[in-house]
Design a protein around this motif. Structure first.
Motif, PDB file in Angstrom:
ATOM      1  N   UNK A 162       6.996  96.073 -13.742  1.00  0.00           N
ATOM      2  CA  UNK A 162       5.714  96.617 -14.184  1.00  0.00           C
ATOM      3  C   UNK A 162       4.570  95.994 -13.381  1.00  0.00           C
ATOM      4  N   UNK A 166       4.683  94.988 -10.401  1.00  0.00           N
ATOM      5  CA  UNK A 166       4.706  95.534  -9.045  1.00  0.00           C
ATOM      6  C   UNK A 166       3.959  96.865  -8.987  1.00  0.00           C
ATOM      7  N   UNK A 167       4.126  97.642 -10.035  1.00  0.00           N
ATOM      8  CA  UNK A 167       3.526  98.975 -10.046  1.00  0.00           C
ATOM      9  C   UNK A 167       2.062  98.905 -10.487  1.00  0.00           C
ATOM     10  N   UNK A 187      -1.879  97.480 -11.000  1.00  0.00           N
ATOM     11  CA  UNK A 187      -2.848  96.998 -10.002  1.00  0.00           C
ATOM     12  C   UNK A 187      -3.133  95.517 -10.150  1.00  0.00           C
ATOM     13  N   UNK A 188      -2.098  94.709 -10.171  1.00  0.00           N
ATOM     14  CA  UNK A 188      -2.294  93.261 -10.295  1.00  0.00           C
ATOM     15  C   UNK A 188      -1.601  92.591  -9.097  1.00  0.00           C
ATOM     16  N   UNK A 212      11.423  94.217  -3.415  1.00  0.00           N
ATOM     17  CA  UNK A 212      12.140  95.478  -3.532  1.00  0.00           C
ATOM     18  C   UNK A 212      11.841  96.416  -2.358  1.00  0.00           C
ATOM     19  N   UNK A 213      10.877  96.011  -1.524  1.00  0.00           N
ATOM     20  CA  UNK A 213      10.580  96.825  -0.355  1.00  0.00           C
ATOM     21  C   UNK A 213      11.647  96.685   0.726  1.00  0.00           C
ATOM     22  N   UNK A 227       6.806 105.215  -7.570  1.00  0.00           N
ATOM     23  CA  UNK A 227       5.817 104.248  -8.066  1.00  0.00           C
ATOM     24  C   UNK A 227       5.509 103.160  -7.037  1.00  0.00           C
ATOM     25  N   UNK A 228       6.241 103.159  -5.940  1.00  0.00           N
ATOM     26  CA  UNK A 228       5.986 102.150  -4.909  1.00  0.00           C
ATOM     27  C   UNK A 228       6.791 100.894  -5.101  1.00  0.00           C
ATOM     28  N   UNK A 229       7.700 100.908  -6.044  1.00  0.00           N
ATOM     29  CA  UNK A 229       8.542  99.726  -6.282  1.00  0.00           C
ATOM     30  C   UNK A 229       9.551  99.570  -5.145  1.00  0.00           C
ATOM     31  N   UNK A 242       3.166 105.672  -1.492  1.00  0.00           N
ATOM     32  CA  UNK A 242       3.166 104.565  -2.473  1.00  0.00           C
ATOM     33  C   UNK A 242       3.128 103.173  -1.840  1.00  0.00           C
ATOM     34  N   UNK A 243       3.704 103.026  -0.640  1.00  0.00           N
ATOM     35  CA  UNK A 243       3.686 101.709   0.013  1.00  0.00           C
ATOM     36  C   UNK A 243       2.264 101.285   0.366  1.00  0.00           C
ATOM     37  N   UNK A 251      -5.443  99.271  -5.203  1.00  0.00           N
ATOM     38  CA  UNK A 251      -5.530  98.961  -6.633  1.00  0.00           C
ATOM     39  C   UNK A 251      -5.983 100.185  -7.422  1.00  0.00           C
ATOM     40  N   UNK A 281      -3.202 102.532  -7.985  1.00  0.00           N
ATOM     41  CA  UNK A 281      -2.289 102.041  -9.017  1.00  0.00           C
ATOM     42  C   UNK A 281      -2.871 102.228 -10.427  1.00  0.00           C
ATOM     43  N   UNK A 282      -4.200 102.144 -10.493  1.00  0.00           N
ATOM     44  CA  UNK A 282      -4.834 102.335 -11.807  1.00  0.00           C
ATOM     45  C   UNK A 282      -4.642 103.757 -12.327  1.00  0.00           C
ATOM     46  N   UNK A 296       3.487 103.521 -15.885  1.00  0.00           N
ATOM     47  CA  UNK A 296       4.936 103.452 -15.675  1.00  0.00           C
ATOM     48  C   UNK A 296       5.606 102.850 -16.892  1.00  0.00           C
ATOM     49  N   UNK A 342      -3.953  93.310 -17.691  1.00  0.00           N
ATOM     50  CA  UNK A 342      -3.445  93.347 -16.318  1.00  0.00           C
ATOM     51  C   UNK A 342      -3.675  94.693 -15.634  1.00  0.00           C
ATOM     52  N   UNK A 343      -4.066  95.685 -16.403  1.00  0.00           N
ATOM     53  CA  UNK A 343      -4.513  96.935 -15.762  1.00  0.00           C
ATOM     54  C   UNK A 343      -6.021  96.907 -15.535  1.00  0.00           C
TER      55      UNK A 343
END
Lengths: 440, 316
Positions: free
Chosen positions: A277, A279-280, A282-283, A438-439, B53-55, B70-71, B75, B78-79, B83, B106-107
């Motif tokens: 979470x 990672x996805x 905006x932190x 994970x990249x 999601x870019x994970x 996604x890479x 920020x 992502x906002x 997910x 954290x968001x």
């Protein structure tokens, strides 16, 4: 019978499950077995098995007058025990002692022979700058041995001198006897020359009488122990064992709490899956790490406050130094310890592994931080290990602040701060990689 | 990129060593839809979500989500994304409220969020449990808490990875009601599920099998693909003979073989049910068959999915 079998089968299910789980973690087993063994092995290497080398400064007004005794004394000990220099400035020597440039200052009395002849012990002043009761005991022993050695040397030279003196005394007495016989034969003739000889004889006999008088009037105590030593520290503080160990215990507790809490923090999040979470979301890794540092610092500062209050109130440990110096030293210790904890958390795969690493670090800190064995007694390569532990710096800082009433040694403070900053940067890099791994 | 698409993927591939988890995936997902991503366990649904999601970084292919790979998400990108992970990942020792507050922080949600959090708890029906520790919640309550945490920052695009897994049918239905409400509030939802029956609630359904996206269709389209057309069930008072069945199979709009349900009932696959029903009624009258029932059938999605997979295996 069936019930017994079922009972055994049910037991065996755990037997196989637990053993399989244990053996699936070879790194953990390796750490469990080898970790403590390695620490003990290194501790064995670190301990020289003999007394600490004392850098000793002899202060004597005329260095040549006592050179013979000092040489004899230092030769009688192992060269590793006393590393000596000779000074003629007492104040300078004490300044060096305060700056930790020498371990012991021995001030030799100016006119020892005259003092002894005046029927007094010549007193050696021995100074040290120790607070550790064990080290003070050690220096007392060394001081006593030193004075005993000087006494032995002095008595030996006295005996040798008296033997020499007694030989000449014997010949003088023989001459006096001959002169007396001649005088006895010559006196009836009334010779002037004989009268002069009689006068010489009278003088020789008077000298002999004087020496004998001096010898007889010397106190037996002074004769046997012509020198004594007065040993004192630069500080007037009289510490109990508890008092001396209190700062070290505070440091070890704070380091251990910080490392344990921090070491479980990230590894738990990695295991729980919330990293996915993060990672996805905006932190960033920096925000995550900074948040964790601040929260744990906040908690640990409260903890440090409670421990300090308990030490001062319950154990009656006075903080002789400035409170702000103490707070700063504790803060930097906590910051660096958290850095170690987060590093453990980032390299551990499970909670168990993280706890194991934390325990090993505690064990290493007890043995190598100067808590158990004085750092000055450790062999050189192992001291690198000692100076890589936050507790080593923490103990030095808190001992100076609490027990000596001085501020933390600047190089020690700088050292631990630098380690803390480097650890933060390493943790940040590792966390960033973890959040981006994970990249791959 | 087309302005209406929130997801665009072209030949998207993800490999783990020699294993190909996602193979040449092509997808265009319009804004504002509920997209159901169905497939058996281990088929690559979660890997696809993680790519979106870019994970995960794609091994090859082109991928844009909300117009950005996604890479390269910033920020602010992502906002815009929410997910919901497959597992419950929030903190068991925090209360419902504390967990939600943490997620909001954290968001980067404003500190004046009390009202927002309460509204969300109201939405997922956890308002009365906000002081409960997460570890004391039931499985369904944990999923609802996770959903609330996913919505806390009002994301445009929601990725929900098996949100209904392991919860009872009544709660599952409630979740789909939530999703419909979210869609009405202009959210786009990308939902993976193992319950293929849930495809019926989606606007578009993607079927994934062994790392390959077999198709993206509407639920009806999916049925038509599985059966080759619409299914019409015919039940008569008289027995339907083999001669009748041959005649039916000979009609120009009938596809494939007629399926015998019973002596008096068959299923017929036709191009378009709305046109075919009238013709079939005429045919029945001509054959002197009294029609008791004739209607378009909606085969269960479980059957649809099995047929599609069987077809895929046959094609392989």
């Amino acid at each position: 019978m069936t019930r017994i079998f079922k009972f055994l089968i049910r037991i065996s299910s755990f037997l196989s499950k637990e053993l399989t789980e244990i053996f699936r973690q070879p790194k953990l087993i390796l750490t469990l077995v080898l970790g403590p063994f390695l620490i003990m092995f290194l501790f064995g290497l670190a301990n020289p098995g003999q007394g600490r080398t004392l850098r000793t400064t002899f202060v004597v007004t005329d260095p040549n007058s006592f050179q013979k005794e000092i040489d004899a004394f230092t030769k009688s000990f192992s060269s590793s025990l006393v590393n000596y220099v000779i000074e003629n400035d007492g104040e300078l020597a004490l300044k060096k002692l305060a700056l930790n440039q020498t371990d012991m200052v021995i001030i030799i009395p100016d006119v020892p022979l005259e003092t002894i002849q005046n029927n007094q012990q010549a007193e050696f002043l021995v100074y040290h700058n120790e607070i550790d009761p064990f080290q003070i005991g050690y220096i007392n022993s060394v001081g006593r041995i030193y004075v005993d050695e000087i006494n032995r040397q002095f008595l030996q030279s006295m005996v040798e001198q008296e033997q020499g003196d007694s030989a000449s005394l014997q010949s003088n007495l023989e001459a006096a006897i001959i002169k007396t016989q001649t005088l006895r034969r010559a006196i009836p003739s009334g010779d002037v020359n004989t009268a002069t000889q009689a006068a010489d004889l009278e003088k020789d006999l008077t000298d002999l009488h004087g020496k004998l008088t001096t010898f007889r009037t010397l106190a037996s105590g002074v004769l046997v122990r012509p020198f004594s030593a007065k040993i004192s520290g630069l500080s007037d503080i009289q510490l109990t064992v508890i008092g001396f160990f209190a700062p070290a215990v505070i440091v070890l507790l704070l380091q251990h709490f910080s490392i344990t809490f921090a070491s479980l923090s990230i590894v738990r999040e990695t295991r729980s899956g919330i990293m996915e979470l993060f990672k996805v979301a905006p932190i960033t890794a920096f925000e995550t790490l900074a948040g964790k540092y601040i929260s744990y610092l906040f908690f640990e500062i409260i903890l440090a406050g409670i421990i300090t209050v308990l030490a001062v109130w319950l154990l009656k440990i006075p903080i002789l130094g400035q409170l702000q110096d103490y707070a700063l030293a504790v803060l930097v210790l906590l910051f660096t310890s958290l850095g170690v904890g987060f590093l453990i958390s980032l390299i551990s795969e499970t909670d168990t592994q993280a706890v194991q690493y934390s325990m090993l670090l505690l064990l290493a800190s007890i043995f190598f931080s100067g808590f158990f064995l004085d750092l000055r007694l450790m062999k050189e390569p192992i001291t690198f290990l000692a100076w890589s532990l936050p507790a080593t710096y923490g103990i030095r800082m808190l001992q100076d602040i609490i027990l000596r009433g001085s501020s933390a040694p600047p190089m020690i403070f700088l050292g631990i701060t630098l380690i803390g900053i480097v650890l933060f940067l390493i943790d940040w890099t590792l966390l960033r990689k973890k959040m981006e791994s994970q990249y791959a | 990129m087309l302005s209406g698409n929130v997801v665009e993927a072209q030949d998207l591939t993800k490999k783990f060593g020699d294993d190909i988890a996602v193979r040449s995936l092509n997808m265009q997902l319009p804004r504002g839809v509920i997209f159901g991503f169905v497939g058996p366990s281990g088929c690559g649904k979660t890997t696809t979500v993680r790519l979106l999601t870019g994970f995960y970084k794609p091994t090859s292919g082109i991928l844009n989500v909300l117009g950005t790979p996604p890479a390269d998400f910033s920020k602010s990108d992502r906002e815009k994304i929410g997910y919901l992970t497959q597992q419950f990942v929030l903190y068991p020792n925090l209360t419902v409220w504390e967990n939600l507050n943490f997620a909001a922080s954290f968001y980067g949600v404003s500190l004046f969020r009390w009202g927002r959090l309460n509204k969300l708890l109201d939405f997922v029906e956890l308002k009365g449990d906000k002081n409960k520790l997460a570890r004391d919640l039931s499985g369904g309550m944990k999923r609802r808490l996770s959903l609330a945490a996913t919505l806390v920052h009002k994301p445009e695009l929601l990725f929900l990875d098996e949100p209904t897994a392991g919860i009872d049918p009544i709660l599952r239905r409630k979740f789909w009601d939530y999703f419909k409400e979210l869609q009405a509030e202009d959210h786009t939802l990308f939902i993976t599920t193992q319950y293929v029956g849930e495809a019926a609630f989606c606007d578009l359904v993607g079927v994934m099998y062994k790392g390959r996206l077999l198709m993206i269709e509407t639920p009806d389209g999916l049925r038509r693909k599985a059966y080759g057309g619409d299914v019409i069930g015919i039940r008569t008072n008289e027995d339907i003979s083999s001669e009748h069945r041959h005649q039916l199979e000979g009609l120009p709009f009938v596809r494939g073989k007629v399926k015998i349900v019973s002596d008096q009932e068959v299923d017929v696959i036709v191009d378009d049910a709305s046109i075919a029903v009238a013709v079939l009624l005429e045919w029945s009258q001509a054959q002197k068959l009294t029609v008791e029932m004739m209607e378009k059938k909606s085969p269960p999605f479980d059957d649809v999915f099995v047929r599609l997979i069987e077809m895929e295996i046959a094609n392989d």
